[in-house]
Design an enzyme around this catalytic site. Sequence first.
Site, PDB file in Angstrom:
ATOM      1  N   ARG A 181      12.983  -6.331  17.161  1.00  0.00           N
ATOM      2  CA  ARG A 181      12.796  -6.463  15.804  1.00  0.00           C
ATOM      3  C   ARG A 181      12.097  -7.856  15.488  1.00  0.00           C
ATOM      4  O   ARG A 181      11.394  -7.764  14.298  1.00  0.00           O
ATOM      5  CB  ARG A 181      14.270  -6.922  15.392  1.00  0.00           C
ATOM      6  CG  ARG A 181      14.293  -6.925  13.645  1.00  0.00           C
ATOM      7  CD  ARG A 181      15.517  -7.762  13.071  1.00  0.00           C
ATOM      8  NE  ARG A 181      16.872  -7.649  13.874  1.00  0.00           N
ATOM      9  CZ  ARG A 181      17.347  -8.712  14.416  1.00  0.00           C
ATOM     10  NH1 ARG A 181      17.057  -9.763  14.504  1.00  0.00           N
ATOM     11  NH2 ARG A 181      18.573  -8.167  15.048  1.00  0.00           N
ATOM     12  N   TYR A 207       3.065  -5.008 -12.000  1.00  0.00           N
ATOM     13  CA  TYR A 207       3.448  -3.828 -11.459  1.00  0.00           C
ATOM     14  C   TYR A 207       4.890  -3.228 -11.904  1.00  0.00           C
ATOM     15  O   TYR A 207       5.792  -3.909 -11.487  1.00  0.00           O
ATOM     16  CB  TYR A 207       3.344  -3.792 -10.111  1.00  0.00           C
ATOM     17  CG  TYR A 207       3.808  -2.289  -9.101  1.00  0.00           C
ATOM     18  CD1 TYR A 207       3.210  -1.086  -9.822  1.00  0.00           C
ATOM     19  CD2 TYR A 207       4.720  -2.387  -8.313  1.00  0.00           C
ATOM     20  CE1 TYR A 207       3.384   0.047  -9.043  1.00  0.00           C
ATOM     21  CE2 TYR A 207       5.249  -1.078  -7.799  1.00  0.00           C
ATOM     22  CZ  TYR A 207       4.611  -0.097  -8.104  1.00  0.00           C
ATOM     23  OH  TYR A 207       4.869   1.180  -7.513  1.00  0.00           O
ATOM     24  N   ASP A 258      -0.233 -10.694  -6.444  1.00  0.00           N
ATOM     25  CA  ASP A 258      -0.125  -9.264  -6.136  1.00  0.00           C
ATOM     26  C   ASP A 258      -1.857  -8.775  -6.017  1.00  0.00           C
ATOM     27  O   ASP A 258      -2.397  -8.808  -7.239  1.00  0.00           O
ATOM     28  CB  ASP A 258       0.435  -8.436  -6.981  1.00  0.00           C
ATOM     29  CG  ASP A 258       0.389  -6.723  -6.526  1.00  0.00           C
ATOM     30  OD1 ASP A 258      -0.320  -6.656  -5.852  1.00  0.00           O
ATOM     31  OD2 ASP A 258       1.323  -6.123  -7.115  1.00  0.00           O
ATOM     32  N   LYS A 293      -1.917   1.111  -0.054  1.00  0.00           N
ATOM     33  CA  LYS A 293      -3.253   1.500  -0.779  1.00  0.00           C
ATOM     34  C   LYS A 293      -4.408   1.460   0.151  1.00  0.00           C
ATOM     35  O   LYS A 293      -4.617   2.305   0.972  1.00  0.00           O
ATOM     36  CB  LYS A 293      -3.406   0.693  -1.863  1.00  0.00           C
ATOM     37  CG  LYS A 293      -1.903   0.427  -2.735  1.00  0.00           C
ATOM     38  CD  LYS A 293      -1.531   1.937  -3.549  1.00  0.00           C
ATOM     39  CE  LYS A 293      -0.231   1.676  -4.332  1.00  0.00           C
ATOM     40  NZ  LYS A 293       0.713   2.540  -3.986  1.00  0.00           N
TER      41      LYS A 293
HETATM   42  C1  LIG Z   1      -0.467  -3.264  -7.886  1.00  0.00           C
HETATM   43  C2  LIG Z   1       0.580  -2.740  -6.925  1.00  0.00           C
HETATM   44  N1  LIG Z   1       1.412  -3.592  -6.396  1.00  0.00           N
HETATM   45  C3  LIG Z   1       2.389  -3.112  -5.641  1.00  0.00           C
HETATM   46  C4  LIG Z   1       2.707  -1.683  -5.324  1.00  0.00           C
HETATM   47  C5  LIG Z   1       3.936  -1.069  -4.631  1.00  0.00           C
HETATM   48  O1  LIG Z   1       3.489  -0.626  -3.540  1.00  0.00           O
HETATM   49  P1  LIG Z   1       4.129   0.476  -2.602  1.00  0.00           P
HETATM   50  O2  LIG Z   1       4.006   1.730  -3.336  1.00  0.00           O
HETATM   51  O3  LIG Z   1       3.700   0.279  -1.338  1.00  0.00           O
HETATM   52  O4  LIG Z   1       5.510  -0.176  -2.740  1.00  0.00           O
HETATM   53  C6  LIG Z   1       1.815  -0.815  -6.150  1.00  0.00           C
HETATM   54  C7  LIG Z   1       2.057   0.745  -5.985  1.00  0.00           C
HETATM   55  O5  LIG Z   1       1.592   1.317  -7.001  1.00  0.00           O
HETATM   56  C8  LIG Z   1       0.688  -1.076  -6.932  1.00  0.00           C
HETATM   57  O6  LIG Z   1      -0.157  -0.613  -7.742  1.00  0.00           O
END
Ligand SMILES: Cc1ncc(COP(=O)(O)O)c(C=O)c1O
Length: 399
Positions: free
Chosen positions: A66, A119, A191, A216
């Site tokens: 882990r 988000y 983010d 992504k």
């Molecule tokens: C800007 C942004 N941050 C975070 C996330 C979340 O990522 P995950 O789908 O890997 O949880 C997304 C997903 O679309 C996103 O567009």
Amino acid sequence: MPSKQDTMNNNSTDAQNKIDTVVTHAGRHPRKFHGFVNPPVVHASTVLYPDVETMVTGKQTYSYGRRGNPTTDSLEEALTEMEGAAGAKLANSGLNAIALAILSCVKSGDHLLIADTAYGPTRHFADTVLPGNGVEVEYYDPRIGDGIRSLFRPETAAVFTEAPGSLTFEMQDVPAIAAAAHEIGATVLMDNTWASPLYCQPLSLGVDLSIQAGTKYIVGHSDVMLGTLAASERAWEKLDTLYGAMGCHVAPDDVYLGLRGLRTLSVRLERHQRNTLAVLDWLKDQPGIGRIRYPALESDPGHEIWKRDFTGSSGLCAFDFQAGTAREEAYSFLNALALFGLGFSWGGFESLAIPVRLKGMRTATLLDEDLQSVRLHIGLEDPEDLINDLDQALKQTFG
Ligand SMILES: Cc1ncc(COP(=O)(O)O)c(C=O)c1O
């Protein structure tokens, strides 16, 4: 005398290297693995010790599945170097990385400021989990810049930023927000999924916790969920402690696919950027199309900030239909697309579209206009084919 391979590939890179070189070499130690250029995928729970003295003193690099292995170390080391961080951690998804980052810097009694354009599931986490744990959440206008000071309280512990904002693509003056937040000792989170660490290094803008949905662009092939966190000196210890205490761990096969994606991030992003600019250059002049949302365009309100803080742009953008377009028309346009898939998770090789209804989306910066909008992810296809697809869908819908 050391061989060429020892000197070239043994240790990743030095701090002088440009980001494309760092992406290619960071976190790789071929000599440790018989010269193979990639680390092994280590499936592990049990780790053996040579003797009980080593076991009880903990003097061994790895101790327990882990707590990390050569595969996870490789990606964490690469991210640490790319982001200029004190350390990096991996998470099960982008959202999991966001939740961990926030939990590492707020406690009961604290006040947390979140950009109104964050988000959606970030908001969901903040609205459902944090209040029950005594954290007060407040959303702010993402364009606030240094004006964030007016929202500070004695108990403000952290400021969450995201640029450009999800779906509406507002840029944020992150350096101004970070400077103000640091004056009151608050932690700054960002983010940075849209730009990836290749086109924006949040820690160099003053951010303490840089977050990626690795799902992504880092993974880049629409086949793995992954999150990444990179922390400054001031944020690292708390993140590392929380991570260990929560028993976080990402499966080695997924980490390996993240590493594999990372190595081609630079060429993929360059193509996403080029294709997006070509598609938008055509789209902006089409009848029925309103505002284009993409900060790399000079016409975008966030363009100056983008130019100052970012070195490139990715494949995610949006456009509004002109006022008066009905929802049925927007849906019929989306249904008429043939090359663009209808799907939410972006950042892979393929082009995608989703419908966006702007009205009522925010709480601090209400969008009053009832516009129909479409978010596009421009993939690696030939842009001429993408334009033809958009063209035929527009013609089918609007004649
Ligand atoms: C800007 C942004 N941050 C975070 C996330 C979340 O990522 P995950 O789908 O890997 O949880 C997304 C997903 O679309 C996103 O567009």
